[in-house]
Scaffold this active site. Sequence first.
Site, short mmCIF file in Angstrom:
data_model
loop_
_atom_site.label_atom_id
_atom_site.label_comp_id
_atom_site.label_asym_id
_atom_site.label_seq_id
_atom_site.Cartn_x
_atom_site.Cartn_y
_atom_site.Cartn_z
N SER A 54 0.84 -1.20 0.00
CA SER A 54 0.00 0.00 0.00
C SER A 54 0.87 1.25 0.00
O SER A 54 1.79 1.37 0.83
CB SER A 54 -0.92 0.03 1.22
N VAL A 59 7.43 2.22 4.03
CA VAL A 59 8.36 1.56 3.12
C VAL A 59 7.85 1.65 1.68
O VAL A 59 8.62 1.90 0.75
CB VAL A 59 8.60 0.09 3.54
N CYS A 60 6.54 1.48 1.48
CA CYS A 60 5.96 1.56 0.13
C CYS A 60 6.13 2.97 -0.43
O CYS A 60 6.44 3.15 -1.61
CB CYS A 60 4.49 1.18 0.15
N ASP A 61 5.92 3.97 0.42
CA ASP A 61 6.12 5.36 0.05
C ASP A 61 7.57 5.57 -0.39
O ASP A 61 7.84 6.11 -1.48
CB ASP A 61 5.77 6.24 1.25
#
Length: 166
Positions: A54, A59-61
């Site tokens: 997501s 971490v995804c950002d």
Amino acid sequence: MVQVTFINNPVTLVGDEMKVGSKAPNFTVVDNGLGEKTLQDFAGKKILVSVVPSLDTGVCDAQTRRFNEEAAAFGEDVVVLTISMDLPFAQKRWCGANGIDNVVTLSDHRDASFGDAFGVHMKELRLLARSIFVIDATGTVTYAEYVSEGTNHPDYDKALEALKAL
């Protein structure tokens, strides 16, 4: 079979593991304008696929920001895709709020077509497991990384080296 955990809990990945040398399977996802996109829409291009659970997590950002920065250095024959189960509306909002314009965000929320095809659909969570795939212009997978713990970062340098080697 790839073993993956998410927040240190084992998860079941639906689909077959994607291996280097395999032909990339087709998939259908949704773009930020609610249009369908398939692998064929990127035919003839070198593709880096950054898969995240997501965009609204740290971490995804960071992963998406890193590949967005790196994508600016590649030419017209390269496309960087970020695929998640986030709704297209959320992806569009996130990209706009964060100035992300060098990667193409795509949503697999509708039927997990990408997740099932690439073996990254986490059955228990209905999220995609963090992973990276590099696909050459002929549609062959030249790099595959399934991050063993979903809250860890992928190996950015190895993925980018694989893309640059094409």
